[in-house]
Motif scaffolding. Structure first.
Motif, PDB file in Angstrom:
ATOM      1  N   GLN A  72       0.730  -1.139  -0.215  1.00  0.00           N
ATOM      2  CA  GLN A  72       0.059   0.086  -0.016  1.00  0.00           C
ATOM      3  C   GLN A  72       0.633   1.104  -0.150  1.00  0.00           C
ATOM      4  O   GLN A  72       0.287   2.360   0.116  1.00  0.00           O
ATOM      5  CB  GLN A  72      -0.887  -0.023   1.215  1.00  0.00           C
ATOM      6  CG  GLN A  72      -2.040  -1.088   1.198  1.00  0.00           C
ATOM      7  CD  GLN A  72      -2.779  -1.426   2.606  1.00  0.00           C
ATOM      8  OE1 GLN A  72      -2.495  -0.431   3.254  1.00  0.00           O
ATOM      9  NE2 GLN A  72      -3.306  -2.405   2.726  1.00  0.00           N
ATOM     10  N   GLN A  73       2.101   1.335   0.122  1.00  0.00           N
ATOM     11  CA  GLN A  73       3.101   2.267   0.062  1.00  0.00           C
ATOM     12  C   GLN A  73       2.833   3.228   1.270  1.00  0.00           C
ATOM     13  O   GLN A  73       2.822   4.512   1.271  1.00  0.00           O
ATOM     14  CB  GLN A  73       3.294   2.815  -1.257  1.00  0.00           C
ATOM     15  CG  GLN A  73       3.738   2.031  -2.370  1.00  0.00           C
ATOM     16  CD  GLN A  73       4.066   2.652  -3.589  1.00  0.00           C
ATOM     17  OE1 GLN A  73       4.380   3.899  -3.589  1.00  0.00           O
ATOM     18  NE2 GLN A  73       4.472   1.928  -4.580  1.00  0.00           N
ATOM     19  N   LYS A  74       2.635   2.530   2.539  1.00  0.00           N
ATOM     20  CA  LYS A  74       2.411   3.537   3.443  1.00  0.00           C
ATOM     21  C   LYS A  74       3.858   3.212   4.747  1.00  0.00           C
ATOM     22  O   LYS A  74       3.284   3.215   5.920  1.00  0.00           O
ATOM     23  CB  LYS A  74       0.951   3.005   4.258  1.00  0.00           C
ATOM     24  CG  LYS A  74      -0.198   3.339   3.210  1.00  0.00           C
ATOM     25  CD  LYS A  74      -1.742   3.049   3.881  1.00  0.00           C
ATOM     26  CE  LYS A  74      -2.519   3.333   2.904  1.00  0.00           C
ATOM     27  NZ  LYS A  74      -3.882   3.219   3.629  1.00  0.00           N
ATOM     28  N   GLY A  75       4.755   3.489   4.103  1.00  0.00           N
ATOM     29  CA  GLY A  75       5.567   2.984   5.111  1.00  0.00           C
ATOM     30  C   GLY A  75       6.473   4.267   5.466  1.00  0.00           C
ATOM     31  O   GLY A  75       5.767   5.457   5.219  1.00  0.00           O
ATOM     32  N   ALA A  76       7.505   4.313   6.104  1.00  0.00           N
ATOM     33  CA  ALA A  76       8.490   5.572   6.410  1.00  0.00           C
ATOM     34  C   ALA A  76       8.928   6.114   5.271  1.00  0.00           C
ATOM     35  O   ALA A  76       9.098   5.455   4.253  1.00  0.00           O
ATOM     36  CB  ALA A  76       9.564   5.128   7.386  1.00  0.00           C
ATOM     37  N   ARG A  77       9.355   7.456   5.434  1.00  0.00           N
ATOM     38  CA  ARG A  77      10.121   8.252   4.231  1.00  0.00           C
ATOM     39  C   ARG A  77      11.593   7.921   4.591  1.00  0.00           C
ATOM     40  O   ARG A  77      12.276   8.074   5.581  1.00  0.00           O
ATOM     41  CB  ARG A  77       9.807   9.860   4.505  1.00  0.00           C
ATOM     42  CG  ARG A  77      10.458  10.687   3.325  1.00  0.00           C
ATOM     43  CD  ARG A  77      10.068  11.985   3.361  1.00  0.00           C
ATOM     44  NE  ARG A  77      10.550  12.603   2.274  1.00  0.00           N
ATOM     45  CZ  ARG A  77      10.971  13.871   2.006  1.00  0.00           C
ATOM     46  NH1 ARG A  77      10.869  14.672   3.056  1.00  0.00           N
ATOM     47  NH2 ARG A  77      11.151  14.293   1.074  1.00  0.00           N
ATOM     48  N   VAL A  78      12.197   7.298   3.589  1.00  0.00           N
ATOM     49  CA  VAL A  78      13.495   6.577   3.579  1.00  0.00           C
ATOM     50  C   VAL A  78      14.248   7.225   2.774  1.00  0.00           C
ATOM     51  O   VAL A  78      14.000   7.784   1.504  1.00  0.00           O
ATOM     52  CB  VAL A  78      13.406   5.112   3.211  1.00  0.00           C
ATOM     53  CG1 VAL A  78      14.814   4.607   3.180  1.00  0.00           C
ATOM     54  CG2 VAL A  78      12.586   4.427   3.875  1.00  0.00           C
ATOM     55  N   ALA A  79      15.572   7.840   3.293  1.00  0.00           N
ATOM     56  CA  ALA A  79      16.794   8.121   2.260  1.00  0.00           C
ATOM     57  C   ALA A  79      17.625   7.172   2.020  1.00  0.00           C
ATOM     58  O   ALA A  79      17.974   6.387   2.710  1.00  0.00           O
ATOM     59  CB  ALA A  79      17.158   9.191   3.171  1.00  0.00           C
ATOM     60  N   LEU A  80      17.999   7.073   0.572  1.00  0.00           N
ATOM     61  CA  LEU A  80      18.905   5.923   0.150  1.00  0.00           C
ATOM     62  C   LEU A  80      20.109   6.735  -0.073  1.00  0.00           C
ATOM     63  O   LEU A  80      20.135   7.661  -0.976  1.00  0.00           O
ATOM     64  CB  LEU A  80      18.268   5.246  -1.111  1.00  0.00           C
ATOM     65  CG  LEU A  80      19.238   4.284  -1.868  1.00  0.00           C
ATOM     66  CD1 LEU A  80      19.733   3.219  -0.756  1.00  0.00           C
ATOM     67  CD2 LEU A  80      18.435   3.942  -2.969  1.00  0.00           C
ATOM     68  N   VAL A  81      21.120   6.067   0.293  1.00  0.00           N
ATOM     69  CA  VAL A  81      22.472   6.793   0.291  1.00  0.00           C
ATOM     70  C   VAL A  81      23.321   5.860  -0.678  1.00  0.00           C
ATOM     71  O   VAL A  81      23.472   4.623  -0.273  1.00  0.00           O
ATOM     72  CB  VAL A  81      23.186   7.101   1.505  1.00  0.00           C
ATOM     73  CG1 VAL A  81      24.888   7.586   1.264  1.00  0.00           C
ATOM     74  CG2 VAL A  81      22.581   8.181   2.462  1.00  0.00           C
ATOM     75  N   VAL A  82      23.773   6.200  -2.096  1.00  0.00           N
ATOM     76  CA  VAL A  82      24.322   5.394  -2.893  1.00  0.00           C
ATOM     77  C   VAL A  82      25.815   6.087  -3.206  1.00  0.00           C
ATOM     78  O   VAL A  82      26.228   7.176  -3.014  1.00  0.00           O
ATOM     79  CB  VAL A  82      23.762   5.415  -4.220  1.00  0.00           C
ATOM     80  CG1 VAL A  82      22.470   4.401  -3.603  1.00  0.00           C
ATOM     81  CG2 VAL A  82      23.643   6.629  -4.829  1.00  0.00           C
ATOM     82  N   SER A  83      26.869   5.180  -3.950  1.00  0.00           N
ATOM     83  CA  SER A  83      27.946   5.825  -4.555  1.00  0.00           C
ATOM     84  C   SER A  83      27.615   6.803  -5.550  1.00  0.00           C
ATOM     85  O   SER A  83      26.724   6.591  -6.377  1.00  0.00           O
ATOM     86  CB  SER A  83      28.671   4.664  -5.012  1.00  0.00           C
ATOM     87  OG  SER A  83      29.180   3.707  -4.012  1.00  0.00           O
ATOM     88  N   ARG A  84      28.510   7.704  -5.991  1.00  0.00           N
ATOM     89  CA  ARG A  84      28.252   8.804  -6.867  1.00  0.00           C
ATOM     90  C   ARG A  84      27.932   7.955  -8.398  1.00  0.00           C
ATOM     91  O   ARG A  84      28.858   7.233  -8.709  1.00  0.00           O
ATOM     92  CB  ARG A  84      29.143   9.546  -6.788  1.00  0.00           C
ATOM     93  CG  ARG A  84      29.045  10.772  -7.863  1.00  0.00           C
ATOM     94  CD  ARG A  84      29.874  12.253  -7.658  1.00  0.00           C
ATOM     95  NE  ARG A  84      29.555  12.706  -6.428  1.00  0.00           N
ATOM     96  CZ  ARG A  84      30.387  12.651  -5.475  1.00  0.00           C
ATOM     97  NH1 ARG A  84      31.545  12.123  -5.360  1.00  0.00           N
ATOM     98  NH2 ARG A  84      29.904  13.409  -4.142  1.00  0.00           N
ATOM     99  N   GLY A  85      26.974   8.477  -8.910  1.00  0.00           N
ATOM    100  CA  GLY A  85      26.710   7.963 -10.289  1.00  0.00           C
ATOM    101  C   GLY A  85      25.640   7.041 -10.275  1.00  0.00           C
ATOM    102  O   GLY A  85      25.044   6.462 -11.412  1.00  0.00           O
ATOM    103  N   ASN A  86      24.813   6.587  -9.058  1.00  0.00           N
ATOM    104  CA  ASN A  86      23.905   5.369  -9.014  1.00  0.00           C
ATOM    105  C   ASN A  86      22.559   6.123  -8.501  1.00  0.00           C
ATOM    106  O   ASN A  86      21.776   5.509  -7.855  1.00  0.00           O
ATOM    107  CB  ASN A  86      24.357   4.628  -8.253  1.00  0.00           C
ATOM    108  CG  ASN A  86      25.592   3.476  -8.793  1.00  0.00           C
ATOM    109  OD1 ASN A  86      25.158   2.649  -9.194  1.00  0.00           O
ATOM    110  ND2 ASN A  86      26.787   4.015  -8.568  1.00  0.00           N
ATOM    111  N   ARG A  87      22.351   7.577  -8.546  1.00  0.00           N
ATOM    112  CA  ARG A  87      21.212   8.018  -8.135  1.00  0.00           C
ATOM    113  C   ARG A  87      19.988   7.468  -8.759  1.00  0.00           C
ATOM    114  O   ARG A  87      18.879   7.495  -8.082  1.00  0.00           O
ATOM    115  CB  ARG A  87      21.258   9.602  -8.081  1.00  0.00           C
ATOM    116  CG  ARG A  87      20.252  10.208  -7.428  1.00  0.00           C
ATOM    117  CD  ARG A  87      20.291  11.988  -7.636  1.00  0.00           C
ATOM    118  NE  ARG A  87      19.413  12.556  -6.716  1.00  0.00           N
ATOM    119  CZ  ARG A  87      18.871  13.661  -6.830  1.00  0.00           C
ATOM    120  NH1 ARG A  87      19.918  14.499  -7.654  1.00  0.00           N
ATOM    121  NH2 ARG A  87      18.038  14.139  -6.076  1.00  0.00           N
ATOM    122  N   ASP A  88      20.009   7.009 -10.121  1.00  0.00           N
ATOM    123  CA  ASP A  88      18.974   6.402 -10.709  1.00  0.00           C
ATOM    124  C   ASP A  88      18.765   4.942 -10.440  1.00  0.00           C
ATOM    125  O   ASP A  88      17.955   4.387 -11.181  1.00  0.00           O
ATOM    126  CB  ASP A  88      18.882   7.069 -12.092  1.00  0.00           C
ATOM    127  CG  ASP A  88      18.955   8.250 -12.332  1.00  0.00           C
ATOM    128  OD1 ASP A  88      18.402   9.105 -11.826  1.00  0.00           O
ATOM    129  OD2 ASP A  88      19.909   8.825 -13.102  1.00  0.00           O
TER     130      ASP A  88
END
Length: 685
Positions: free
Chosen positions: A79-95
């Motif tokens: 239902q997409q009712k979870g927490a607001r999550v930040a994802l931290v990745v290696s540069r160049g992988n934002r997508d």
């Protein structure tokens, strides 16, 4: 109140919360179904426990173990009712979340939209830290850069953080360092590095499973805290374990750190219960028919079947889970006719509210349950132990209206045709799944549970030419029973990609990795609680011939590191390859791509109640039932049937949580555990 020793199994569903209370001294089992409370599932847990304690007259302190399963995390993701999550990745992988696997949702429709990423792009943050494919560090962590990212994460109101650096599955140290800096800068916000959840290659899948863990982490942490408080308020101080995706359980502390391990635990518990309650470990197809869908899983010789890739909605989950497949409609699936006048069943469901027409809660579209009622399978006055009176006339009226558009002249004809459609669809999907695994359905018994499973199982067994049907004693609360039958279990993985042969080339690299994950597994199981007795390690290797595109999972029987040899491993692989594909390359080396280790902590098993032997009692009543024609059918109470009793079909067996239908030409025999084994009369003993 009585003392003694008791174990409590709980399974929280969307409609009902199920409870099973097992007396460890007398092997007596009590069960209860409590309406769920979607706004706070722990309220229904508290209410149901109160009912059981009062009814069974036991002291709360006599409960020595609570095992709990819930769909809370699963529903939050779907239902997409979870927490607001930040994802931290290696540069160049934002997508990484948008690109995913770069696959179109529909090969024939270029306009078809894809599911929105679980984590939107504006919540993905890049840093310079990056590892190489051999595990070495290409760019080290920059504390100042990480502090700036942490400040932005906090400023934008994120509630949890997931970290996925390139190649961290090879060496997790750089990723752990980044996660440590973030955790120091973001007190009170959970930070999860991907290698701590599942260190396997494939950046998208690894990022996604870590994000799922973070997505449900605050929700599950809050729920577990409320659950503990409610139990403590009732005087229950027993350890709490949570059912897991792999058919085992984990301690509450492990579930708090890794809530993603509990997402698909409900279906897994039912499959485990089937293997533990079926006599002589037969080959089973578990058949869990609920309100919305029907799920199956295949077990051979009492062993669960696992998969390392499944879907939650449209999101791939890269974790070992009991392999459960949806094959068709549920009791609430809607019967309808399309524009061409063809009768269809599902996939839309009436759900619990308003539910089938016969529930009298405002439903206007007929369902499979309405078909059962119209054909006489269900007693309108004894459904759900008499707590819900069913409306026969309204169900028949809506079925007749639906059938007119499909060329059916009566409600009975429509109901009969709808069950044929649903059953044929299930049988077709079942045969396809069995064929993919190289198995013949005729050697399998259908283990039926769930509210509608025992009602529909004989229809499917007849259509699919299965060997028989096994209906356990408590099919309506089967997943709650499976919870307290389960051992403690956790899975570990290491990427290998090592080629070996019968001479033992590179064998020391494989044994070194195995020793590493063994140590980690044994350390974990030793800390999981005093209820664990002995433990067992189980190894599965993903293997292929060099140059092959896909691997085969090879289970190593009676695994012990000091006894494992490259010849053993190659022999197991060649045997499975020949079984599936009909040939082997006996002179070829093999590549071990992934090592998967399970640690199983044995828990004292509950004693299952035995049924006293007895002759078949007189029918409670006789009811008109339609199967190919109307006929008078004897109706028996399940509680009055002793072991050894034989029931010839057609017949109906009723119990508080379900109704068992036995077709003409089939015979049911009750065993010492209270199971009903239904076979064709020519095959029955």
């Amino acid at each position: 109140m009585a003392g003694g020793r008791y174990r409590l199994g709980i399974d929280v569903g969307g409609t009902f919360t199920d409870f099973v209370l097992a007396d460890m001294e007398s092997s007596r089992i009590a069960f209860h179904k409590e309406p769920s409370a979607p706004s706070d599932p722990s309220r229904a847990v508290e209410a149901g426990v109160e009912v059981l304690i009062a009814r069974e007259k036991i002291a709360p302190g006599a409960i020595e173990l609570v095992v709990h399963g819930t769909t809370l995390a699963l529903n939050a993701i779907i239902q997409q009712k979870g927490a607001r999550v930040a994802l931290v990745v290696s540069r160049g992988n934002r997508d990484v979340m948008e690109i995913a696997r770069a696959r179109m949702p529909n090969s024939y429709d270029f306009t078809a939209g894809r599911e929105a990423p679980l984590i939107p792009r504006e919540s993905v943050f890049e840093i310079g830290a990056r590892g190489l494919s051999d595990g070495s560090v290409m760019t080290p962590a920059d504390p100042d850069e990480i502090a700036a990212v942490a400040a932005k994460i906090a400023r934008e109101g994120h509630e949890a953080v997931a970290v996925m650096l390139l190649n961290s599955y090879r060496d997790p140290m750089l990723e752990a360092e980044v996660a440590g800096h973030l955790a120091d800068a973001l007190p009170g916000i959970p930070v999860t590095p991907s290698a701590s959840i599942w260190p396997e290659m494939r950046e998208y899948e690894r990022a996604l499973v870590t994000c799922m863990n973070s997505y449900v982490h605050p929700l599950m942490e809050s729920y577990f805290e409320r659950l503990q408080k409610r139990f403590a308020g009732q005087g229950i101080n027993a350890p709490i374990y949570i059912t897991a995706n792999n058919g085992g359980t984990v301690s509450l502390e492990t579930a708090r750190a890794r809530p993603v391990d509990t997402v698909l635990s409900g279906p897994a518990s039912g499959v485990l219960a089937a293997t533990r309650t079926a006599p002589d470990a037969p080959n089973l197809i578990t058949f869990d028919m609920g309100g919305t869908s029907t799920d199956i899983s295949i077990t051979r010789g009492g062993q669960l079947e696992f998969t390392n890739s499944t879907l939650i909605g449209d999101y791939p989950l890269m974790l070992p889970v009991v392999n459960v497949s949806a094959i068709g409609a549920g009791g609430g699936s809607i019967v309808w006719s399309d524009a061409q006048g063809l009768l269809k069943v599902g996939p839309e469901s009436a759900g619990a509210d308003p539910g089938p027409v016969c529930y009298g809660r405002g439903g206007t579209r007929p369902t499979i349950t309405d078909c059962y009622l119209t054909l006489g399978y269900l007693d309108p006055l004894r459904f759900n132990d008499g707590r819900l009176a069913l409306d026969v006339e309204s169900a028949a009226e809506k079925l007749a209206q639906t059938g007119t558009a499909a060329g059916q002249e009566t409600a009975v004809a429509t109901a009969s045709a709808a069950l044929m459609v649903a059953t044929a669809r299930m049988a077709t999907e079942l045969r396809k799944l069995m064929a993919e695994k190289g198995l013949d359905p005729r050697g399998f018994v259908l283990a039926a549970f769930g509210g509608a499973g025992p009602t529909h199982a004989n229809l499917l067994a007849e259509e699919a030419r299965l060997e028989g049907v096994l209906v356990p004693q408590l099919p309506g609360t089967f997943c709650a029973l499976g919870a307290i039958l389960a051992d403690v279990r956790r899975e570990y993985v290491r990427q290998a990609r090592i080629t070996t042969d019968r001479s033992g080339a590179h064998w020391e690299k494989i044994t070194s990795l195995l020793a590493e994950i063994e140590a980690e597994a044994l350390e974990w199981v030793a800390a999981e609680g005093d209820l664990i007795g002995s433990h067992e390690l189980r190894l599965t290797c993903d293997m292929r011939y060099p140059g092959q595109a896909f691997e085969l999972p090879i289970a190593v029987p009676d695994y012990a590191l000091d006894r494992l040899t490259p010849t053993d491993l190659m022999d197991h692989f060649n045997a499975e390859h020949e079984r599936l594909y009909g040939f082997v390359e006996t002179d070829s080396a093999v590549q071990v791509t992934t090592l998967r280790l399970s640690v199983v902590g044995r828990v004292e098993q509950i004693g299952l109640p035995k049924s006293e032997s007895g002759d078949l009692p007189k029918p409670r009543t006789v009811r008109r039932m339609y199967y190919q024609d109307w006929r008078d059918v004897p109706v028996y109470d399940r509680s009055a049937i002793g072991s050894g009793a034989t029931i010839d079909g057609p017949a109906i067996v009723e119990q508080p949580d379900t109704t068992v239908v036995i077709l003409p030409g089939w015979r049911a025999v009750s065993d010492t555990l209270g199971n009903l084994l239904i076979r064709r009369m020519g095959d029955a003993p």
